[in-house]
Design a protein around this motif. Structure first.
Motif, PDB file in Angstrom:
ATOM      1  N   UNK A  79      10.349   3.895   3.772  1.00 56.74           N
ATOM      2  CA  UNK A  79      10.422   5.004   2.827  1.00 56.74           C
ATOM      3  C   UNK A  79      11.412   4.637   1.724  1.00 56.74           C
ATOM      4  N   UNK A  80      10.970   4.780   0.455  1.00 48.17           N
ATOM      5  CA  UNK A  80      11.831   4.469  -0.689  1.00 48.17           C
ATOM      6  C   UNK A  80      12.331   5.788  -1.304  1.00 48.17           C
ATOM      7  N   UNK A  81      13.621   5.968  -1.261  1.00 49.48           N
ATOM      8  CA  UNK A  81      14.195   7.208  -1.815  1.00 49.48           C
ATOM      9  C   UNK A  81      14.092   7.234  -3.332  1.00 49.48           C
ATOM     10  N   UNK A  82      14.086   6.050  -3.964  1.00 49.32           N
ATOM     11  CA  UNK A  82      14.048   6.002  -5.433  1.00 49.32           C
ATOM     12  C   UNK A  82      12.743   6.580  -5.983  1.00 49.32           C
ATOM     13  N   UNK A  83      11.640   6.277  -5.322  1.00 48.50           N
ATOM     14  CA  UNK A  83      10.330   6.770  -5.781  1.00 48.50           C
ATOM     15  C   UNK A  83       9.769   7.865  -4.887  1.00 48.50           C
ATOM     16  N   UNK A  84      10.477   8.139  -3.784  1.00 45.24           N
ATOM     17  CA  UNK A  84      10.040   9.142  -2.811  1.00 45.24           C
ATOM     18  C   UNK A  84       8.616   8.871  -2.336  1.00 45.24           C
ATOM     19  N   UNK A  85       8.384   7.608  -1.979  1.00 53.40           N
ATOM     20  CA  UNK A  85       7.068   7.186  -1.485  1.00 53.40           C
ATOM     21  C   UNK A  85       7.233   6.331  -0.233  1.00 53.40           C
ATOM     22  N   UNK A  86       6.184   6.235   0.535  1.00 48.82           N
ATOM     23  CA  UNK A  86       6.133   5.356   1.710  1.00 48.82           C
ATOM     24  C   UNK A  86       5.284   4.138   1.344  1.00 48.82           C
TER      25      UNK A  86
ATOM     26  N   UNK B 262       0.871  -1.172   0.000  1.00 50.14           N
ATOM     27  CA  UNK B 262       0.000   0.000   0.000  1.00 50.14           C
ATOM     28  C   UNK B 262       0.909   1.223   0.000  1.00 50.14           C
ATOM     29  N   UNK B 263       0.712   2.084  -0.963  1.00 48.28           N
ATOM     30  CA  UNK B 263       1.661   3.179  -1.163  1.00 48.28           C
ATOM     31  C   UNK B 263       1.076   4.521  -0.732  1.00 48.28           C
ATOM     32  N   UNK B 264       1.908   5.322  -0.031  1.00 44.57           N
ATOM     33  CA  UNK B 264       1.558   6.679   0.370  1.00 44.57           C
ATOM     34  C   UNK B 264       2.574   7.646  -0.232  1.00 44.57           C
ATOM     35  N   UNK B 265       2.111   8.760  -0.695  1.00 48.93           N
ATOM     36  CA  UNK B 265       3.023   9.773  -1.221  1.00 48.93           C
ATOM     37  C   UNK B 265       3.562  10.625  -0.061  1.00 48.93           C
ATOM     38  N   UNK B 266       4.614  11.410  -0.333  1.00 47.92           N
ATOM     39  CA  UNK B 266       5.147  12.304   0.686  1.00 47.92           C
ATOM     40  C   UNK B 266       4.113  13.358   1.053  1.00 47.92           C
ATOM     41  N   UNK B 267       3.310  13.740   0.067  1.00 46.29           N
ATOM     42  CA  UNK B 267       2.250  14.709   0.347  1.00 46.29           C
ATOM     43  C   UNK B 267       1.221  14.133   1.308  1.00 46.29           C
ATOM     44  N   UNK B 268       0.904  12.828   1.159  1.00 42.31           N
ATOM     45  CA  UNK B 268      -0.040  12.176   2.069  1.00 42.31           C
ATOM     46  C   UNK B 268       0.459  12.256   3.510  1.00 42.31           C
ATOM     47  N   UNK B 269       1.736  11.932   3.709  1.00 41.83           N
ATOM     48  CA  UNK B 269       2.300  11.886   5.055  1.00 41.83           C
ATOM     49  C   UNK B 269       2.506  13.290   5.612  1.00 41.83           C
ATOM     50  N   UNK B 270       2.958  14.214   4.787  1.00 47.05           N
ATOM     51  CA  UNK B 270       3.202  15.589   5.268  1.00 47.05           C
ATOM     52  C   UNK B 270       1.913  16.268   5.710  1.00 47.05           C
ATOM     53  N   UNK B 271       0.815  15.913   5.085  1.00 48.93           N
ATOM     54  CA  UNK B 271      -0.476  16.492   5.454  1.00 48.93           C
ATOM     55  C   UNK B 271      -1.201  15.691   6.528  1.00 48.93           C
ATOM     56  N   UNK B 272      -0.560  14.635   7.018  1.00 48.36           N
ATOM     57  CA  UNK B 272      -1.190  13.790   8.041  1.00 48.36           C
ATOM     58  C   UNK B 272      -1.194  14.506   9.379  1.00 48.36           C
ATOM     59  N   UNK B 273      -2.019  13.989  10.284  1.00 44.68           N
ATOM     60  CA  UNK B 273      -2.152  14.596  11.609  1.00 44.68           C
ATOM     61  C   UNK B 273      -0.951  14.259  12.483  1.00 44.68           C
TER      62      UNK B 273
END
Length: 245
Positions: A186-193, A140-151
């Motif tokens: 966290x994958x640095x290659x795709x910058x996703x969690x 299940x993939x999360x973007x950096x934007x998803x995590x940065x906007x998380x609570x």
């Protein structure tokens, strides 16, 4: 003496013929013998109605008797039905309500509370994509934007995964309260969690997760104890689909 005996035999013959072929006016076993009785004096014959008369009497009074039910029959007489206002009806309704209450508590919140994870903190909402439900992807993939906007503070483990660039073990409850063991990285290659592992495929099958669904992720905490050192999350998918913007 012989003549007297002959008369008695004639009377006996007449009596037996009447018993064998009774008339309509005569009652069954209620005949009176002519003359003296040829039967011993200690023999008493009880007077009663004829079988036909008994049948007529029972037939007339049939409607006044309750219907008989054999011991093995499940069908009950109509007179034994429980009325609507009976307390048994109320008891049944009460039991049904209690069962529904226990059923609702059997979800992820009930399972978390039973484990001492009584603090449920909202993390984020994830829009499920086609790749998230692909069995061969196992993630299940999360973007950096998803995590940065998380609570905050639930995203503390995401910050740790980003800084350390290593896998973090997490425990997940689905909407039904089933448990899974996954890896978060966290994958640095795709910058996703990503949430990864074999248990993610089990989660897909159990939760029936679908593309375009709306899924909430919650952080579960307790008041100390051995589980306080572990990371517990809940993936709560909804039938409500996210609209494309």
């Amino acid at each position: 003496m012989i003549k007297k005996r002959f008369i008695e035999l004639k009377k006996l013959e007449t009596t037996m013929r009447v018993l064998k072929e009774p008339t309509e006016e005569s009652s069954w076993l209620s005949l009176s013998f002519p003359g003296s009785s040829p039967f011993p004096s200690n023999l008493s014959i009880k007077k009663t109605s004829a079988p036909l008369e008994i049948a007529k009497t029972l037939s007339l009074g049939r409607s006044t008797f309750p219907p008989l039910v054999s011991p093995g029959s499940k069908k009950r007489p109509s007179s034994s039905k429980v009325p609507v206002s009976s307390p048994f009806k109320k008891q049944k309704t009460s039991e049904t309500t209690a069962q529904e209450s226990r059923k609702s508590e059997a979800g992820w919140r009930g399972a978390a509370n039973m484990m001492g994870l009584t603090h449920h903190e909202f993390f984020l909402v994830k829009k499920i994509t086609k790749s998230d439900v692909e069995p061969n992807q196992h993630r299940l993939q999360l973007t950096r934007s998803d995590v940065n906007n998380a609570a905050q503070p639930p995203k503390d483990f995401a910050v740790e995964a980003y800084k350390s660039e290593r896998e973090i073990s997490v425990n997940v409850l689905d909407i039904k309260g089933n448990k899974y063991r996954m890896k978060f990285k966290y994958l640095t290659s795709s910058k996703t969690y990503r949430f990864m592992g074999r248990d993610y495929s089990k989660f897909l099958a159990s939760s029936e997760l679908k593309a375009k669904q709306r899924m909430e992720i919650w952080r579960l905490r307790g008041d100390g104890g051995e589980r306080s050192a572990e990371i517990w999350l809940s993936f709560v998918n909804s039938d409500e689909e996210e609209e494309d913007h």
